[in-house]
Design an enzyme around this catalytic site. Structure first.
Site, short mmCIF file in Angstrom:
data_model
loop_
_atom_site.label_atom_id
_atom_site.label_comp_id
_atom_site.label_asym_id
_atom_site.label_seq_id
_atom_site.Cartn_x
_atom_site.Cartn_y
_atom_site.Cartn_z
N GLU A 9 -4.96 9.61 7.41
CA GLU A 9 -6.24 9.67 6.68
C GLU A 9 -7.18 10.68 7.35
O GLU A 9 -7.28 10.73 8.58
CB GLU A 9 -6.87 8.26 6.75
CG GLU A 9 -8.23 8.15 6.10
CD GLU A 9 -8.79 6.72 6.20
OE1 GLU A 9 -8.19 5.88 6.92
OE2 GLU A 9 -9.81 6.45 5.55
N CYS A 40 -5.48 3.53 3.79
CA CYS A 40 -5.88 2.57 4.83
C CYS A 40 -6.31 1.20 4.30
O CYS A 40 -5.48 0.37 3.98
CB CYS A 40 -6.95 3.20 5.70
SG CYS A 40 -7.09 2.46 7.34
N LYS A 59 -10.17 7.32 -2.29
CA LYS A 59 -10.08 5.95 -1.74
C LYS A 59 -10.93 4.97 -2.54
O LYS A 59 -12.12 5.22 -2.75
CB LYS A 59 -10.50 5.98 -0.27
CG LYS A 59 -10.24 4.70 0.50
CD LYS A 59 -10.50 4.94 1.98
CE LYS A 59 -10.22 3.75 2.86
NZ LYS A 59 -10.45 4.01 4.29
#
Lengths: 280, 277
Positions: free
Chosen positions: B45, B152, B116
């Site tokens: 990330e 994540c 995200k």
């Protein structure tokens, strides 16, 4: 959550490795030639010096013992020497008595009976010496504060609390004891009653009014958002004692922060100016 | 499409704020991965900039496509390889609107991106302060399979992996910057997301120390039956390659038929209850 001594048990090899990696990484990123630290012969400074030596190699660690007449204890010096020998780092002994004397003599409002103000000068003079060495030798000042003392504000603002890095600051005192024994700090140092040595016969637990074994569990509960009542019930302690610890924690936040200012600008230091540590 | 695909987990450490350095590290890893036979190489990330950029995010972010994409596209073309990496993306329409984005490049250049959807803003995380939430979970049909991207904290939410699987993903990629105290969460969640969806999952985590946070690595490829096909070291840079065989999907689906046994009528109820939480 059950508040017993088990919650404070550490995965010692993992914690040791993380601290060593943290110290090495930061010293390298800063381009520093190593660290200097106060070598008082006590638990926290011994654990920190040992970890720094294991991380960087003893040749990159310089311990400075700074005794002074009022609190001089030959055992402290012996312990500092013992540790330096065992972990192979350099130790210098610098007597700060004359500096303190000159400082007190030049203070127009000096009050010999005010032992707290006087004691804090000792911690801050030690800081001045450490930063002189750090500047002169291109090193970082490595602090030795632990989480118990930082949380309840049991340290001198800009004195022993001042450092570039504080490798054991996320470990409670009883956890530092575990880690110290694990990495080979001599048991006689680990077992010594903690003292900031700001005045004669000063003992941390006596002054705080609580044993670290109890304090650490109260702080652990507060860290994990537990209510005072629940902590007191679980530990079978008077609620007032838990509330007192909580109050100490909350009222000393100013010691753990940059100086407070009032917001005037677009982005303000310590408030909404948010930058990474050492970006490059 | 080949039945078997070699996936490289490029578990790197990044210099915060130094895109030039990080691109060089990525290019070096891409070359090494290609030499080892990789078809796809995955980076952590925000690998373009490092994770904890804080206010520097505004000056580091780039539109997609932008100069860093062009630079890495060249490498993807030259090495004939697929690449997934992370970067702060700047909106074309409003320059202070940023996204935490995963980018997919292929031998023909930019394929797509994923913004995200779950931004952690608790404990040491402050992502909502800087990033806008993403609203789409696309699946990309490529020569090396149908692929969905996640980032994540998305792993903590089963909905997004499920959605990607229902849209046809055979491989879910998760790029991550997870600090050490959270390793046990990801070890469980990555296995769970693969197993509950009978899908391949490639997780690539950052290593190194940023602002006192130590990222733990432990990147891995998980098979649809939950087994670990490849695993990188903990706490140090590593480049590991694992082979995924899409034929295993059918076997896993037959053995634990979670997709067959799905109860779609529960989804409406989930939504109703979640809105009332």
């Amino acid at each position: 959550m059950k508040l017993t001594s088990d919650v404070l048990k550490l995965d010692l090899p993992s914690v040791e490795n993380r601290i060593k990696r943290f110290v090495k990484d930061y010293v390298e990123k800063c381009g520093a030639d190593g660290v200097v630290l106060g070598a008082s012969g006590g638990l926290d400074s011994s654990a920190t010096a040992a970890l720094a030596s294991l991380s960087l190699g003893g040749h990159k660690v310089l311990g400075i013992a700074m005794p002074e007449e009022e609190t001089y204890d030959v055992t402290d010096i012996q312990h500092a020497k013992l540790l330096a020998k065992k972990f192979d780092f350099n130790l210098q002994i610098v007597d700060i008595s004359s500096t303190l004397k000159a400082c007190f003599q030049s203070l127009p409002i000096y009050d010999v009976a005010d032992k707290l103000s006087k004691g804090n000068v000792k911690a801050r003079i030690r800081m001045v010496y450490l930063y002189y060495y750090a500047n002169k030798l291109n090193r970082l000042v490595c602090g030795a504060s632990d989480k118990s003392e930082i949380m309840v504000g049991y340290f001198t603002k800009w004195g022993d609390g001042a450092a570039d890095i504080s490798p054991i600051m996320d470990l409670y005192k009883t956890q530092v004891r575990q880690l110290a024994l694990h990495i080979g700090v001599p048991a006689e140092i680990v077992a010594k009653p903690p003292s900031p040595r700001l005045w004669p016969n000063q003992l941390a637990e006596k002054e705080l009014g609580i044993k670290y074994e109890t304090l650490d569990l109260i702080l652990f509960g507060l860290e994990h958002f537990m209510k005072s009542k629940e902590i007191a019930e679980q530990l079978k302690l008077p609620i007032k004692l838990v509330e007192d610890v909580k109050r100490r924690w909350l009222v000393t936040e100013h010691k753990r922060r940059l100086p407070l200012t009032t917001k005037l600008g677009y982005r303000t230091i310590g408030k909404d100016f948010r930058l990474p540590h050492k970006p490059y | 499409m080949p039945e078997k695909v070699n996936v490289a987990l490029a578990q790197i450490s990044c210099k915060v704020g130094d895109k030039k350095h990080n691109i060089n590290v990525m290019k070096n890893n891409i070359k090494r991965a290609k030499e080892k036979g990789a078809n796809l190489v995955i980076f952590p990330e925000l690998s373009l900039t490092g994770y904890l950029n804080r206010d520097l995010a505004y000056e580091l972010a780039e539109p997609i496509p932008g100069s860093s994409i062009y630079s890495l596209e060249e490498t993807a073309k030259k090495e004939n390889i697929y690449i997934v990496f992370g970067m702060p993306e700047q909106s074309e329409k409003a320059h202070a609107v940023l996204y935490n984005t995963a980018v997919l490049l292929g031998p023909d250049g930019l394929i797509g991106k994923y913004r995200k959807m779950h931004l952690p803003t608790h404990s040491v995380f402050e992502e909502k302060r800087y990033f806008r939430l993403g609203y789409e979970a696309p699946v990309f049909e490529t020569e090396i399979g149908k692929m969905g991207l996640t980032i994540c904290y998305d792993m903590f939410f089963p909905e997004i992996s499920r959605l990607l699987r229902l849209k046809g993903s055979q491989l879910i990629v998760c790029i991550s910057a997870s600090p050490a105290v959270r390793s046990r969460f990801f070890e469980v969640f990555t296995a769970a997301r693969a197993l509950e969806n009978t899908v391949f999952l490639a997780y690539v985590n950052l290593v190194g120390v940023e602002n006192g946070l130590q990222f733990w690595g432990g990147s891995r490829i998980i098979a649809p039956d939950g087994s670990i096909l490849a695993k990188a070291n903990y706490d140090e840079e590593d480049l590991v390659i694992g082979t995924i065989d899409y034929a295993d999907l059918e076997r896993a689906e037959a053995f634990v038929p979670t997709l067959r046994d799905l109860r779609p009528e529960l989804f409406n109820s989930l939504r109703e209850q979640a809105e009332k939480l």
